[in-house]
Design an enzyme around this catalytic site. Structure first.
Site, mmCIF file in Angstrom:
data_model
loop_
_atom_site.group_PDB
_atom_site.id
_atom_site.type_symbol
_atom_site.label_atom_id
_atom_site.label_comp_id
_atom_site.label_asym_id
_atom_site.label_seq_id
_atom_site.Cartn_x
_atom_site.Cartn_y
_atom_site.Cartn_z
ATOM 1 N N ARG A 176 1.827 15.155 -2.949
ATOM 2 C CA ARG A 176 1.802 14.758 -4.360
ATOM 3 C C ARG A 176 1.273 15.873 -5.251
ATOM 4 O O ARG A 176 1.697 16.008 -6.406
ATOM 5 C CB ARG A 176 0.945 13.502 -4.532
ATOM 6 C CG ARG A 176 1.669 12.295 -4.018
ATOM 7 C CD ARG A 176 0.879 11.046 -4.239
ATOM 8 N NE ARG A 176 1.698 9.891 -3.986
ATOM 9 C CZ ARG A 176 1.237 8.676 -3.775
ATOM 10 N NH1 ARG A 176 -0.066 8.468 -3.786
ATOM 11 N NH2 ARG A 176 2.048 7.682 -3.569
ATOM 12 N N LYS A 223 9.273 -7.533 3.827
ATOM 13 C CA LYS A 223 9.230 -8.775 3.040
ATOM 14 C C LYS A 223 10.392 -8.967 2.080
ATOM 15 O O LYS A 223 10.691 -8.089 1.274
ATOM 16 C CB LYS A 223 7.930 -8.797 2.230
ATOM 17 C CG LYS A 223 6.724 -9.156 3.068
ATOM 18 C CD LYS A 223 5.490 -8.988 2.257
ATOM 19 C CE LYS A 223 4.674 -10.253 2.215
ATOM 20 N NZ LYS A 223 3.588 -10.123 1.230
ATOM 21 N N GLY A 283 8.421 2.217 -1.036
ATOM 22 C CA GLY A 283 7.641 1.800 0.133
ATOM 23 C C GLY A 283 7.594 2.889 1.186
ATOM 24 O O GLY A 283 7.324 4.051 0.902
ATOM 25 N N GLY A 333 6.086 1.696 -5.501
ATOM 26 C CA GLY A 333 6.193 0.561 -6.409
ATOM 27 C C GLY A 333 6.978 0.887 -7.675
ATOM 28 O O GLY A 333 7.746 0.056 -8.172
HETATM 29 P P1 AMP Z 1 8.411 -2.103 3.299
HETATM 30 O O1 AMP Z 1 7.166 -1.406 2.856
HETATM 31 O O2 AMP Z 1 8.639 -3.440 2.684
HETATM 32 O O3 AMP Z 1 9.622 -1.208 3.242
HETATM 33 O O4 AMP Z 1 8.170 -2.496 4.822
HETATM 34 C C1 AMP Z 1 8.006 -1.539 5.809
HETATM 35 C C2 AMP Z 1 7.353 -2.158 7.006
HETATM 36 O O5 AMP Z 1 8.199 -3.172 7.528
HETATM 37 C C3 AMP Z 1 7.150 -1.155 8.108
HETATM 38 O O6 AMP Z 1 5.768 -0.996 8.303
HETATM 39 C C4 AMP Z 1 7.821 -1.773 9.300
HETATM 40 O O7 AMP Z 1 7.060 -1.669 10.480
HETATM 41 C C5 AMP Z 1 7.962 -3.236 8.917
HETATM 42 N N1 AMP Z 1 9.068 -3.877 9.612
HETATM 43 C C6 AMP Z 1 10.354 -3.503 9.611
HETATM 44 N N2 AMP Z 1 11.091 -4.306 10.393
HETATM 45 C C7 AMP Z 1 10.255 -5.223 10.920
HETATM 46 C C8 AMP Z 1 10.417 -6.305 11.816
HETATM 47 N N3 AMP Z 1 11.604 -6.583 12.330
HETATM 48 N N4 AMP Z 1 9.340 -7.046 12.123
HETATM 49 C C9 AMP Z 1 8.131 -6.740 11.601
HETATM 50 N N5 AMP Z 1 7.909 -5.721 10.745
HETATM 51 C C10 AMP Z 1 8.957 -4.965 10.409
#
Ligand code: AMP
Length: 394
Positions: free
Chosen positions: A37, A194, A352, A375
């Site tokens: 950064r 999520k 993310g 974000g």
């Molecule tokens: P995000 O920040 O919403 O992009 O989420 C990323 C996180 O989702 C990472 O830390 C991954 O380990 C987690 N993730 C991705 N696929 C899965 C899954 N099938 N089950 C649990 N966690 C997951």
């Protein structure tokens, strides 16, 4: 496309520039563990210095208790590192309340702006105090433009002359390629943990995109919504209706959707748990297994699905990429995006964990643009007005 006021058009010679940067770097025992950064802001810093401006840099670091000085979150380590990167001294301003003359052509760094009351509340009086330090404002903290904080929003609104730094300008212009100036076919790939985090983005982009690939933890809520078995994979019960609506809307709008056909699954959420592959078919996915990565059939289906895309947006990993046994899906999809990029597609990666996933699987330098905003990018993709951008345009 709405253009941000560009620094290239500014006359900066002899002016004091308040440069809001994002130096919110990870620290361990007072040492910076990742300085990306800071390095990302160097072109803007050097540009201003070379043209005879005097710089006051301002950033936040971490989440200190509002309005309290907390040495754990001091920007002193950043000051030391920045001085090394620039090869020149960086002066220290301990607080913004005691206005002092800045030596012409010098660089100063203000202590963590969140140590002071007014920043987080976007307080006008606090912004007026900050405004006394500068003749022009330069917004370069893309990671913070979604926050209505005084140094991001109230201050640039007060300043007559305000510009986007090179990083913010590049982020903004690249975001437009997946939001307004889109070349079709447009493929959006979403993943991550999520549904709730990605819902605003999905709702905003659905009418614009042509193809939608949903993977990662969030995909199981969608599979569940279609009545397919997911065992004990991640599922957000309260998002099932929303997932159904997205899928119905996609059908009504004639969009192509690809959901995981199979998953690499385990009985426990552990990196070394024995993994097996199951299809998401009635009677075929065991109840006591959870999907931690997309499987080979999904990967095979994804290749033709991506083929011929002119624009690709990738946000969110296809599985638990942090654990080597569940990285393959993310690595393969990333490779497909890189191949399409080589064929002339425009690809934007970010939000993310996606940028770090792309780096981990070694494709980052083959993408068109890797966003630095988590974000902030998600909010931009959801069609929201970002306070720090709106203030630059005001
Ligand atoms: P995000 O920040 O919403 O992009 O989420 C990323 C996180 O989702 C990472 O830390 C991954 O380990 C987690 N993730 C991705 N696929 C899965 C899954 N099938 N089950 C649990 N966690 C997951």
């Amino acid at each position: 496309m709405q253009k941000l006021p560009s620094l290239r058009e500014a006359s900066v010679q002899g002016k004091r520039a308040f440069l809001r940067v994002d130096f919110n770097v990870p620290l361990q025992d007072g040492h910076i563990t990742d300085d990306r950064r800071i390095r990302a802001a160097l072109p803007t810093i050097k540009y201003l210095l070379e043209r005879g401006a005097t710089l006051l840099l301002c950033s936040h670091l971490g989440r200190p208790k509002e309005g309290k000085v907390d040495p754990t979150y001091s920007l002193q380590p950043v000051r030391t590192h920045l001085a090394t990167l620039l090869g020149r001294p960086v002066n220290w301003i301990a607080d913004p309340f005691h206005l002092q003359p800045l030596e012409p052509g010098s660089v100063s760094l203000l202590e963590n702006i969140r140590f002071f009351h007014g920043e987080v509340q976007n307080d006008l009086e606090f912004a007026q105090i900050l405004a006394k330090w500068a003749d022009i404002y330069v917004g370069e903290a893309f990671g913070s433009v979604h926050r209505a904080h005084a140094s991001v929003e109230a201050l640039p609104r007060l300043m007559k002359e305000k510009y986007a730094g090179f990083l913010v300008e590049a982020e903004w212009e690249n975001a437009q390629k997946v939001l307004t100036a889109i070349e079709h076919p447009y493929t959006v790939i979403v993943g991550g943990a999520k549904v709730s985090d990605k819902l605003p983005l999905l709702l905003h982009l659905l009418p614009k995109l042509d193809r939608l690939l949903i993977g990662g933890g969030m995909s199981y809520t969608f599979l569940h919504a279609t009545g397919l078995p997911i065992g004990k994979s991640l599922c957000e019960k309260e998002q099932i209706t929303a997932a159904k609506e997205i899928l119905n809307q996609a059908t009504a709008l004639n969009k192509k959707v690809l959901l995981p056909q199979d998953s690499v699954a385990t009985t426990e959420f552990r990196s070394d748990a024995p993994a097996r592959t199951f299809p998401h078919e009635i009677g075929a996915f065991p109840e006591d297994y959870m999907g931690l990565d997309i499987g080979p059939a999904t990967i095979q289906a994804a290749r033709p699905f991506l083929l011929g895309s002119r624009t690709i947006l990738w946000n969110g990993p296809m599985g638990v990429f942090e654990w080597e046994p569940f990285r393959n899906g993310t690595a393969k999809i990333a490779e497909f995006i890189a191949e399409e990029t080589q064929r002339g597609a425009y690809s934007l990666v970010g939000g993310g964990d996606t940028a770090s996933a792309a780096e981990l699987v070694g494709v980052a330098d083959r993408m068109s643009f890797i966003s630095t905003g988590g974000g902030a990018l998600l909010e931009l993709l959801a069609g929201h007005t970002l306070p720090g951008i709106a203030a630059l345009l005001s």
